[in-house]
Design a protein around this motif. Structure first.
Motif, short mmCIF file in Angstrom:
data_model
loop_
_atom_site.label_atom_id
_atom_site.label_comp_id
_atom_site.label_asym_id
_atom_site.label_seq_id
_atom_site.Cartn_x
_atom_site.Cartn_y
_atom_site.Cartn_z
N VAL A 628 -34.14 10.79 -25.85
CA VAL A 628 -33.11 11.39 -26.72
C VAL A 628 -33.20 10.76 -28.12
N GLY A 629 -33.32 11.62 -29.13
CA GLY A 629 -33.56 11.10 -30.49
C GLY A 629 -34.88 10.36 -30.49
N GLY A 630 -35.85 10.97 -29.80
CA GLY A 630 -37.13 10.27 -29.54
C GLY A 630 -38.09 10.28 -30.71
N GLY A 631 -37.64 10.77 -31.88
CA GLY A 631 -38.53 10.81 -33.04
C GLY A 631 -39.72 11.71 -32.74
N ILE A 632 -40.89 11.25 -33.12
CA ILE A 632 -42.08 12.08 -32.85
C ILE A 632 -42.66 11.71 -31.49
N SER A 634 -43.14 8.55 -30.04
CA SER A 634 -44.06 7.41 -29.95
C SER A 634 -43.88 6.66 -28.63
N THR A 635 -42.64 6.43 -28.23
CA THR A 635 -42.42 5.68 -26.99
C THR A 635 -42.83 6.53 -25.79
N SER A 636 -42.51 7.80 -25.84
CA SER A 636 -42.87 8.68 -24.72
C SER A 636 -44.39 8.73 -24.56
N GLN A 651 -36.45 14.84 -27.40
CA GLN A 651 -35.45 15.62 -28.15
C GLN A 651 -35.20 14.97 -29.50
N ASP A 652 -35.15 15.80 -30.52
CA ASP A 652 -34.80 15.26 -31.85
C ASP A 652 -34.39 16.43 -32.73
N ARG A 653 -34.22 16.16 -33.99
CA ARG A 653 -33.83 17.22 -34.92
C ARG A 653 -35.01 18.16 -35.15
N VAL A 654 -34.70 19.35 -35.64
CA VAL A 654 -35.72 20.40 -35.74
C VAL A 654 -36.99 19.91 -36.44
N GLY A 655 -36.81 19.37 -37.63
CA GLY A 655 -37.98 18.99 -38.42
C GLY A 655 -38.80 17.92 -37.73
N VAL A 656 -38.12 16.98 -37.10
CA VAL A 656 -38.81 15.87 -36.46
C VAL A 656 -39.60 16.37 -35.25
N VAL A 657 -38.98 17.27 -34.51
CA VAL A 657 -39.64 17.82 -33.33
C VAL A 657 -40.93 18.54 -33.75
N ALA A 681 -35.78 20.73 -29.93
CA ALA A 681 -34.84 20.45 -31.01
C ALA A 681 -33.44 20.43 -30.42
N HIS A 682 -32.81 19.31 -30.53
CA HIS A 682 -31.46 19.22 -29.96
C HIS A 682 -30.65 18.18 -30.73
N ASP A 683 -29.44 18.53 -31.06
CA ASP A 683 -28.53 17.62 -31.75
C ASP A 683 -27.82 16.79 -30.68
N PHE A 684 -28.01 15.51 -30.73
CA PHE A 684 -27.43 14.70 -29.63
C PHE A 684 -25.91 14.57 -29.70
N PHE A 685 -25.31 15.14 -30.72
CA PHE A 685 -23.84 15.17 -30.75
C PHE A 685 -23.28 16.39 -30.02
N THR A 686 -24.18 17.20 -29.53
CA THR A 686 -23.73 18.37 -28.76
C THR A 686 -24.15 18.17 -27.30
N LEU A 700 -32.69 5.98 -24.80
CA LEU A 700 -32.16 5.91 -26.17
C LEU A 700 -32.78 4.69 -26.83
N ARG A 701 -33.85 4.92 -27.54
CA ARG A 701 -34.48 3.75 -28.16
C ARG A 701 -34.17 3.75 -29.66
N VAL A 702 -33.60 2.64 -30.10
CA VAL A 702 -33.20 2.45 -31.50
C VAL A 702 -32.33 3.61 -32.00
N ILE A 703 -31.40 4.03 -31.16
CA ILE A 703 -30.49 5.10 -31.54
C ILE A 703 -29.08 4.54 -31.72
N THR A 704 -28.60 3.79 -30.73
CA THR A 704 -27.19 3.36 -30.82
C THR A 704 -26.95 2.50 -32.07
N HIS A 705 -27.96 1.79 -32.52
CA HIS A 705 -27.71 0.94 -33.69
C HIS A 705 -27.56 1.75 -34.98
N ASP A 706 -27.91 3.02 -34.90
CA ASP A 706 -27.75 3.87 -36.09
C ASP A 706 -26.31 4.34 -36.29
N TRP A 707 -25.48 4.19 -35.25
CA TRP A 707 -24.18 4.85 -35.29
C TRP A 707 -23.03 3.91 -35.00
N PRO A 708 -21.92 4.09 -35.75
CA PRO A 708 -20.70 3.34 -35.42
C PRO A 708 -20.24 3.75 -34.02
C1 LIG Z 1 -34.44 5.14 -35.58
S1 LIG Z 1 -35.10 6.65 -35.07
C2 LIG Z 1 -35.58 6.32 -33.42
C3 LIG Z 1 -36.69 7.19 -32.96
C4 LIG Z 1 -37.24 6.87 -31.59
N1 LIG Z 1 -36.24 6.84 -30.58
C5 LIG Z 1 -38.00 5.58 -31.60
O1 LIG Z 1 -37.74 4.70 -30.84
O2 LIG Z 1 -38.93 5.49 -32.40
C6 LIG Z 1 -33.63 7.64 -34.89
C7 LIG Z 1 -33.94 9.06 -34.51
O3 LIG Z 1 -32.71 9.75 -34.28
C8 LIG Z 1 -32.90 11.07 -34.73
N2 LIG Z 1 -31.60 11.73 -34.95
C9 LIG Z 1 -30.70 11.48 -35.92
N3 LIG Z 1 -29.64 12.30 -35.80
C10 LIG Z 1 -29.88 13.08 -34.73
C11 LIG Z 1 -29.13 14.11 -34.10
N4 LIG Z 1 -27.94 14.47 -34.55
N5 LIG Z 1 -29.67 14.69 -33.01
C12 LIG Z 1 -30.87 14.31 -32.55
N6 LIG Z 1 -31.63 13.33 -33.11
C13 LIG Z 1 -31.13 12.72 -34.19
C14 LIG Z 1 -33.69 10.90 -35.98
O4 LIG Z 1 -34.32 12.09 -36.37
C15 LIG Z 1 -34.67 9.83 -35.57
O5 LIG Z 1 -35.85 10.36 -35.06
#
Ligand SMILES: C[S@@+](CC[C@H](N)C(=O)[O-])C[C@H]1O[C@@H](n2cnc3c(N)ncnc32)[C@H](O)[C@@H]1O
Length: 942
Positions: A628-632, A634-636, A651-657, A681-686, A700-708
Motif C-alpha cells: 500500500v503506497g508502494g511507490g514504484i 521497489s520493495t515488492s 497500490q499508489d497514486r495514478v502517476g506513480v503507478v 491506482a488507489h488512494d489509501f484514504f479511501t 506499509l513501508r515508509v508510509i505512516t511517518h508521512d502522516w499525522p
Molecule cells: C515515502 S513513499 C514510500 C514508497 C514505498 N512504500 C517505499 O517503501 O519505497 C510514500 C508513497 O505514498 C504514496 N502516496 C501518497 N499519498 C497517497 C495516497 N493518497 N494514496 C496512495 N498512495 C499515496 C506516494 O505516492 C509515495 O509513493
C-alpha cells in the motif's frame, strides 16, 4: 564521577576500534599470502607484558599459531550487498579474538601500531578520510559488516558525548545554535558544483581562484565557506586557499563534468545515486522550513518577540535606526531573515528590507556598534569581553593592577581546580561542581543490556492463529533491553465496545489473480477525485475542535494539519508539501526530490531488517501481499524475486503507478506478464477496492511517518476494514516498516495485554548502559533528524513504539512483534486485526456527519447563490476575458456566453443608449477610425 565517565567513554572508543581492526585484519589475513613473514607482528602472541600493559596484555592473547579463521577465502562481496540476505552471510567469517590495540595507549601497543601500519600498506584498511569515497571498494564495503557497523556507532556515540562533556557549555551551545552554517555551506558547495569542479585535481586540490573562475563565485565568500567545511572535515584545505575533496564530500559527487552540469543544470541528478540531490534538498527547502519551527509551533502568547520580529520593515534614511547605524550594507543573507525564502522559480529579487527587531533597533540607536553589543550582552556571546560585564570589570581591574580579591574570584569562577572536573551531562552546569574521579568502568559494563526475549502472556513471538513462529528467526529479531509500553487505557477498558471486523470484499475464486490487471480492478480514481479526496482529509474533526478557536482562527501551534507545518510558514503557502512541489515553478525541486529519495536508501540498515522481519516464507503459496503506497514497487520487487510463490499488488497514486509499471516492464516484465505482480491506482484514504484474493499481508513501508495520527489512522482503518480475521483461516497481517524511535532514557515500561489476557506484544528496546545514552545519542541522530523533518514538512513524525502501537490499536490493529536489525532504528511492526475502538468509530461518525454537513452547506450555497445586482450597481459580475476583436480594429471584450446572448437580445435599446451617451469625441474617433458605416456595421453585428 566525571573523569571516570570520560575514561569509560574513552574505553568504549578503544574497544570499538579493536573490533574494527579485528574485522579488517581478519579480512586481510584471508587474502594474505601464506608467507608467514608477511603476517603482521600483532598477530603473534605478545611477549609477557610489561607492567604498564598489565591489563591489556591479558586481553591481547591472539596467537597466530591458531588456525586461521576465515573460511570463505574468496567470498568477499564483489557485487552490491543483497538487502534481503542476512548481512553476516555476505562477509567472510571474522576471527573475534582480540588483537593488540594501539588505542589502549601503551607504548608497546603504539609501537606495534606503527609497525603494523607500515607493513600492511598493501592491505585493506578502514577508509581514509583523505581518500575519495568508493562504495564498491572492499574497504568501504567492510564498514557495513555488522561488527564494524556496531563499533562505528559506539565510537560516534561516545566521541559525541565526550566532546559535549569536555567542551565549555557556551561553546557547545554555540555549536548548536550557529550550526545552521553547516547546511547552509553544504548547500553552497553543492549548488556551486564545486565538488565536480575540484574532483579531478585529486589530493592536490584546487586553488579558490581556479574554482571561482569556473563557477563565478566571489573569491572571498567562496574561500570562507570552503574553509568552514574543511574545519568540519567535509573538505581538506591542502595549502592556503587550496581545497581538495575527501571521503565525505566526494560521496556527493554526481560523477558528471561540471561543464555538462552548467550546460544542463536540470539534469544534474539524473542517473546518480541521489546523494547530491539529498544534500541539496535537505539544505534548501527542509532547512528553511526547520528555521520556522518555533514560529509555527509556539503559542503566540509566548512567542511575542519572534512575532514582532517577523515583520520586515524597510530602513529608510529618515528612520532613527538608519541615522544611528549609517547606510545599509549591500544585502546579505542575514537581511533576508525576516522574509521566508522565495519559492523556487519565482523571480526573486533580493530583499532590500532588513528585519526590524524593535529590541535590536533600540539597542542600536544612539550607540556605537561595539558599545551596543557590549551593553546588550551580545558582546559576551561573541567573546568580545570574555564573559559578563562583571568579568569585563575584573579583567580591566586586573590589567590595571587592582584588587586581588576580585581577580581571584574571577579566576576561581573560570578555572576548576586540577583535581576536579565539571560533572557530566546529568548535572546542571556549575563551575564549582565537585567531581571525584573514579575508576574507569570495564568495557563489559558498557555493553548493551543483555538481550532477552520478553515473554508475552500467551505466545512469545508467535503470531496467534498462524503457523508463524518468529522465534525461528532470532537473528533478525532484536529484543534486548527492557520491556515497554502501556496499552492505552482508554481502549482497553471498554472491551464491550470493540467492534468485530467488517466482512471484507474479495473476488470470487473464479476470478483468478493472473487474469487481473490493474485495469480490471475497481475503477481507478481520477487525479481530480484523488485531490478532492485529499482536500477533504484536512483537517479531521477530532482536530477541528482544537484547531479552531471561537473566532474561527486556526491555532497553528496546535494544528496537526499537513498544511499548517513550518514548511507552510516558511514558504507562505497553504498547499501541502507535495502539492506545492508539484506546482508551477517547482519542477526542478520535484525532480530533485525524486532523486533525493534514492539517496536516502542509506537510512535503512543494509540487511533490509525492516521488511525481512516478517516470515514471508511461511505464507501459503499464492498469498497476496498488498504493498500500500508502494511507490514504484521497489520493495515488492525485492520480495517477489526472493519469494517466488507469493503474489503482489502495488497500490499508489495514478502517476506513480504508471511510472512503476514502466519501470517493471523494463526490469521484470515476466512478473507483470505472469500476473504475479499488478499495479493499481488507489488512494489509501479511501476504502480498499475488491481484491483479487484475500489479502494475506498489507505492507506499509515508509508510509505512516508521512502522516499525522489522524491521517495515518484513516489509512489503517481502510486496511483494517479490508482485513480478514478468520479464526483458524486466513488472517490478514499488517507489516509497518518505519523508524521506531527509542526514548533517550532507559525504557522500562511494559507493554501488557488487555485484562482479558489478550496478550499484545511484549518486547524490549535496545538500550545501552551509562555513561552512553541508552539510544546511543549522536550515533542515532539520523532517525531523530528525520522525525523533526517529517514534523516540519508534513506535521507528521517518526514514532516511538508506544506511539506506533497506540496508533495501530486506535485503528483496530494489534501489534504482535516489533523487530529491528541490530544497530538500526528502522523497525518492522507486525500487527493483526483486533476490534476497532469505540472512540475511533464515534470520531469517524462525527467526521462523516461533519463532512456531510459541509457538503450540504456547499451545495446549498451553490444553489442559492445569485449575483447581487444591487451591490454591484448593475455592473457585470463576471470578469471579462480579453480577445482581439479584429473587425473594425477595436479591442473589445468577450463576455460570458449567457451575457453575450442577453446583450444581443437588448441590442436595440442598448445601442440607443450607448449612442446617446457617447461623447462627441468618442463618436468622432469611432467615425474617423471605422467610418460611420463601419460603426453601423459593428452595432448591427451585435
Ligand atoms: C515515502 S513513499 C514510500 C514508497 C514505498 N512504500 C517505499 O517503501 O519505497 C510514500 C508513497 O505514498 C504514496 N502516496 C501518497 N499519498 C497517497 C495516497 N493518497 N494514496 C496512495 N498512495 C499515496 C506516494 O505516492 C509515495 O509513493
Amino acid at each position: 564521577m566525571t573523569l571516570a565517565d570520560l575514561r569509560a567513554l574513552h574505553a568504549v572508543i578503544g574497544d570499538a576500534i579493536d573490533d574494527i581492526e579485528r574485522v579488517y585484519a581478519s579480512y586481510n589475513q584471508t587474502f594474505m599470502e601464506e608467507d608467514e613473514d608477511r603476517h603482521d607482528p600483532r598477530w603473534r602472541s605478545p611477549s609477557p607484558a610489561s607492567s604498564e600493559d598489565s591489563y591489556y596484555s591479558t586481553a591481547t592473547s591472539f596467537d597466530s599459531s591458531r588456525p586461521s579463521t576465515p573460511t570463505h577465502s574468496s567470498s568477499f562481496p564483489t557485487t552490491p550487498l543483497d538487502p534481503l540476505s542476512p548481512i553476516e552471510s555476505q562477509f567472510p567469517r571474522i576471527q573475534l579474538d582480540s588483537p593488540f590495540s594501539p588505542a589502549k595507549g601503551s607504548s608497546r601497543a603504539l609501537q606495534s601500531g606503527f609497525e603494523y601500519r607500515s607493513r600492511v600498506d598493501e592491505h585493506v584498511d578502514f577508509p581514509s578520510l583523505h581518500g575519495s569515497y568508493d562504495a564498491n571498494s572492499p574497504s568501504e564495503k567492510l564498514t557495513a559488516h555488522p561488527e564494524v557497523a556496531s563499533a562505528t556507532k559506539r565510537i560516534v556515540s561516545a566521541s559525541g558525548q565526550l566532546g559535549v562533556m569536555v567542551q565549555a557549555p557556551f561553546l557547545t551551545l554555540c555549536d548548536g545554535c550557529m550550526g545552521y552554517h553547516l547546511p547552509s555551506c553544504l548547500r553552497f558547495l553543492e549548488a556551486s558544483h564545486t565538488v565536480e569542479i575540484i574532483r579531478d585535481t585529486g589530493s592536490k586540490g584546487m586553488h579558490v581562484n581556479d574554482i571561482a573562475a569556473k563557477n563565478g563565485c566571489d573569491l572571498g565568500k567562496l574561500t570562507h565557506i570552503l574553509r568552514l567545511l574543511a574545519t568540519h572535515h567535509y573538505l581538506i584545505e591542502v595549502s592556503a586557499d587550496t581545497f581538495a575533496l575527501n571521503r565525505i564530500s566526494s560521496a556527493m559527487d554526481t560523477g558528471k563534468s561540471w561543464e555538462d552540469i552548467l550546460a544542463n543544470p536540470e539534469k544534474k541528478y539524473e542517473g546518480t545515486k541521489g546523494v547530491a540531490a539529498f544534500v541539496a534538498m535537505c539544505s534548501d527547502e527542509l532547512f528553511k522550513a526547520a528555521a520556522w519551527m518555533t514560529d509555527t509551533f509556539l503559542p503566540p502568547s509566548i512567542n511575542s518577540i519572534a512575532a514582532r520580529a517577523a515583520t520586515p520593515v524597510l530602513l529608510t534614511p529618515q528612520s532613527p535606526s538608519f541615522r544611528a547605524i549609517g547606510p545599509l550594507p549591500p544585502p546579505t543573507p542575514f537581511s533576508a531573515l525576516g522574509t521566508p525564502a522565495p519559492i523556487a522559480g519565482a523571480n526573486s529579487s533580493r530583499p532590500t528590507s532588513r528585519r526590524a527587531d524593535p529590541d535590536a533597533s533600540e539597542f542600536q540607536e544612539g550607540r556605537s556598534g561595539t558599545e551596543a553589543l557590549l551593553t546588550s550582552g551580545l558582546g559576551e556571546h561573541f567573546g568580545l569581553v570574555g564573559g559578563t560585564e562583571a568579568l569585563l570589570c575584573d579583567w580591566t581591574r586586573r590589567s590595571e593592577g587592582s584588587d586581588s580579591t576580585t581577580k581571584k574570584s574571577a579566576i576561581s569562577r573560570r578555572e576548576p581546580s586540577p583535581a576536579r572536573y565539571p560533572t557530566g551531562l546529568a548535572a546542571p552546569w556549575s563551575p564549582m561542581s565537585p567531581s571525584l574521579p573514579r575508576h574507569a568502568r570495564r568495557p563489559s559494563d558498557l555493553d548493551p543490556i543483555p538481550s532477552s526475549p520478553v515473554i508475552s502472556r500467551r505466545n512469545d513471538y508467535n503470531v496467534p492463529g498462524s503457523p508463524i513462529t518468529l522465534r525461528q528467526q532470532p537473528s533478525r529479531l532484536f529484543f534486548p533491553g527492557s520491556p515497554i509500553v502501556n496499552r492505552p487505557r482508554s481502549h482497553s477498558r471498554h472491551p464491550s465496545l470493540l467492534q468485530s471486523p467488517a466482512p471484507s470484499r474479495v473476488l470470487s475464486p473464479k476470478q483468478s489473480f493472473s487474469n487481473l490487471s490493474s485495469k480490471s480492478l475497481s475503477p481507478k480514481p481520477s487525479l481530480t477525485s484523488l485531490s478532492l479526496n485529499f482536500a477533504l482529509h484536512s483537517p479531521s474533526p477530532s482536530s477541528d475542535a482544537t484547531l479552531v478557536n471561537a473566532e474561527s482562527e486556526v491555532k497553528l501551534h496546535l494544528s496537526n494539519s499537513p498544511t499548517h507545518s513550518p514548511f507552510n510558514t516558511a514558504f507562505k503557502t497553504e498547499k501541502e508539501f507535495f502539492a506545492w512541489l508539484e506546482g508551477k515553478g517547482n519542477e526542478g525541486r520535484l525532480k530533485r526530490f525524486g532523486c533525493a529519495m534514492t539517496g536516502s536508501g542509506g537510512w535503512e540498515d543494509v540487511g533490509g531488517g525492516g521488511v525481512l522481519a516478517f516470515p514471508w516464507d511461511t505464507l501459503p503459496e499464492g498469498s497476496l501481499v498488498v504493498d500500500v503506497g508502494g511507490g514504484i514497487g521497489s520493495t515488492s520487487l525485492l520480495l517477489a524475486k526472493k519469494y517466488q510463490d507469493l503474489n503482489f499488488m502495488v497500490q499508489d497514486r495514478v502517476g506513480v503507478v504508471k511510472m512503476g509499471e514502466e519501470a517493471w516492464r523494463e526490469r521484470a516484465p515476466e512478473l507483470l506478464d505472469g500476473g504475479r505482480v499488478t499495479f493499481l491506482a488507489h488512494d489509501f484514504f479511501t476504502p480498499q477496492p475488491t481484491l483479487p484474493a484475500p489479502p494475506a499481508v498489507f505492507l506499509l513501508r515508509v508510509i505512516t511517518h508521512d502522516w499525522p495520527d489522524e491521517y495515518a489512522r484513516k489509512i489503517l482503518l481502510n486496511l483494517r476494514r479490508a482485513a480478514l480475521d478468520v479464526q483458524g483461516g486466513v488472517k490478514t497481517r499488517l507489516v509497518v516498516a518505519d523508524h521506531v524511535l527509542p526514548l533517550a532514557c532507559q525504557d522500562l515500561v511494559v507493554q501488557r495485554g488487555a485484562d482479558d489476557g489478550d496478550g499484545l506484544m511484549e518486547t524490549r528496546l535496545p538500550s545501552w548502559r551509562p555513561p552512553l545514552l541508552s539510544n546511543l545519542g549522536k550515533a542515532s541522530a539520523n532517525a531523530y533528524w528525520m522525525d523533526l523533518t517529517m514534523r516540519c514538512i508534513f506535521n507528521s513524525q517518526e514514532r516511538t513504539l508506544r506511539e506506533m502501537l497506540t496508533l495501530l490499536e486506535s485503528a483496530g490493529w494489534k501489534g504482535t512483534v516489533m523487530s529491528r536489525a541490530e544497530g538500526s532504528l528502522f523497525g518492522c511492526v507486525i500487527a493483526e486485526p483486533c476490534g476497532i475502538p469505540s472512540e475511533t468509530l464515534i470520531a469517524e461518525q462525527e467526521e462523516q456527519a461533519k463532512l456531510k454537513l459541509r457538503a450540504a452547506e456547499e451545495a446549498e450555497r451553490e444553489r442559492t447563490w445569485a449575483p447581487s445586482m444591487g451591490d454591484t450597481f448593475g455592473s457585470r459580475v463576471y470578469l471579462p476575458e480579453a480577445i482581439d476583436f479584429d473587425e473594425g480594429g477595436f479591442d473589445w471584450f468577450d463576455f460570458r456566453r449567457v451575457e453575450f446572448e442577453r446583450e444581443k437580445e437588448k441590442k436595440k435599446t442598448r445601442r440607443r443608449k450607448v449612442v446617446s451617451c457617447m461623447d462627441v469625441r468618442e463618436l468622432r474617433m469611432g467615425r474617423e477610425e471605422v467610418g460611420a458605416e463601419g460603426l453601423e456595421d459593428f452595432w448591427g453585428g451585435l
